[in-house]
Write a protein that holds these residues in place. Sequence first.
Motif, PDB file in Angstrom:
ATOM      1  N   ASP A  56     -11.543  -8.710  -0.699  1.00  0.00           N
ATOM      2  CA  ASP A  56     -11.291  -8.360   0.692  1.00  0.00           C
ATOM      3  C   ASP A  56     -10.016  -7.528   0.776  1.00  0.00           C
ATOM      4  O   ASP A  56      -9.101  -7.715  -0.030  1.00  0.00           O
ATOM      5  N   LEU A  57      -9.947  -6.625   1.744  1.00  0.00           N
ATOM      6  CA  LEU A  57      -8.779  -5.754   1.876  1.00  0.00           C
ATOM      7  C   LEU A  57      -7.493  -6.574   2.007  1.00  0.00           C
ATOM      8  O   LEU A  57      -6.491  -6.276   1.358  1.00  0.00           O
ATOM      9  N   ARG A  58      -7.516  -7.611   2.817  1.00  0.00           N
ATOM     10  CA  ARG A  58      -6.313  -8.409   3.015  1.00  0.00           C
ATOM     11  C   ARG A  58      -5.947  -9.208   1.766  1.00  0.00           C
ATOM     12  O   ARG A  58      -4.779  -9.362   1.439  1.00  0.00           O
ATOM     13  N   GLU A  59      -6.964  -9.709   1.084  1.00  0.00           N
ATOM     14  CA  GLU A  59      -6.728 -10.405  -0.192  1.00  0.00           C
ATOM     15  C   GLU A  59      -6.053  -9.459  -1.186  1.00  0.00           C
ATOM     16  O   GLU A  59      -5.080  -9.806  -1.847  1.00  0.00           O
ATOM     17  N   ASN A  60      -6.628  -8.264  -1.305  1.00  0.00           N
ATOM     18  CA  ASN A  60      -6.072  -7.270  -2.220  1.00  0.00           C
ATOM     19  C   ASN A  60      -4.653  -6.880  -1.822  1.00  0.00           C
ATOM     20  O   ASN A  60      -3.797  -6.663  -2.683  1.00  0.00           O
ATOM     21  N   LEU A  61      -4.406  -6.790  -0.522  1.00  0.00           N
ATOM     22  CA  LEU A  61      -3.070  -6.464  -0.041  1.00  0.00           C
ATOM     23  C   LEU A  61      -2.066  -7.504  -0.516  1.00  0.00           C
ATOM     24  O   LEU A  61      -0.964  -7.167  -0.947  1.00  0.00           O
ATOM     25  N   GLY A  62      -2.447  -8.779  -0.445  1.00  0.00           N
ATOM     26  CA  GLY A  62      -1.568  -9.845  -0.933  1.00  0.00           C
ATOM     27  C   GLY A  62      -1.214  -9.647  -2.396  1.00  0.00           C
ATOM     28  O   GLY A  62      -0.061  -9.841  -2.805  1.00  0.00           O
ATOM     29  N   LYS A  63      -2.197  -9.247  -3.199  1.00  0.00           N
ATOM     30  CA  LYS A  63      -1.954  -9.000  -4.633  1.00  0.00           C
ATOM     31  C   LYS A  63      -0.997  -7.825  -4.827  1.00  0.00           C
ATOM     32  O   LYS A  63      -0.116  -7.859  -5.689  1.00  0.00           O
ATOM     33  N   VAL A  64      -1.199  -6.771  -4.031  1.00  0.00           N
ATOM     34  CA  VAL A  64      -0.317  -5.597  -4.126  1.00  0.00           C
ATOM     35  C   VAL A  64       1.115  -5.996  -3.778  1.00  0.00           C
ATOM     36  O   VAL A  64       2.063  -5.665  -4.501  1.00  0.00           O
ATOM     37  N   LEU A  65       1.277  -6.716  -2.679  1.00  0.00           N
ATOM     38  CA  LEU A  65       2.622  -7.124  -2.245  1.00  0.00           C
ATOM     39  C   LEU A  65       3.283  -8.028  -3.278  1.00  0.00           C
ATOM     40  O   LEU A  65       4.474  -7.885  -3.571  1.00  0.00           O
TER      41      LEU A  65
END
Length: 199
Positions: A12-21
């Motif tokens: 999910d975009l938000r899941e992936n965002l958490g990984k990026v952050l």
Amino acid sequence: PLLRAAEMAGGDLRENLGKVLDGLDLEDTAAVFEAIVLASPGGLGSAQTHDVREKPTAGLLEAMREASGRDRIARQYAAGYDDVFGIGLPALEEALSRGESGMWPTVFAYMAFLAGFPDSHVARIHGRGIAGEVQQEAAALRVSLESAGDETARIALLMGFDRSLKRRGINPGTSADLTVATLLVHSLRFNLHKGSVDG
């Protein structure tokens, strides 16, 4: 971070965002600090810790967490873009679902931010009191926009508010930045979903 999250395979975009952050490092901190200095946002002062004009000594998330109480953009890094996903996106999608078109979904996303909390750019330049006043004005305007009978009346309301802000030298830039991020998330989600359906 949003674009990097969109490039990641699966999830999910938000899941992936958490990984990026979570993966941001000292090099990212240096790059962001340099960008902030180059952009020279209004009211940028100095900080006792993690000052953007100095060589970073911590990861970007730590620096953003330290600044999150006074800067709503920093808060997005520290809180996983919570305002974008929790305030802007629902306001945008609600406006779309009730048939708003043209610029109006964007306007309602912007008004959700401006009415939802004191704009940190306004607070940095004019003080929290003025930022709170603008928030109250925006909350009243939001209600008026929702109940206005036609587009001409709505535009007149917006233009009156715009003139009032300009007369006082007020630019709610944080709310504008968060609105752009909201539009990006909406577009990324739509296109990623469309790609997965079509592909």
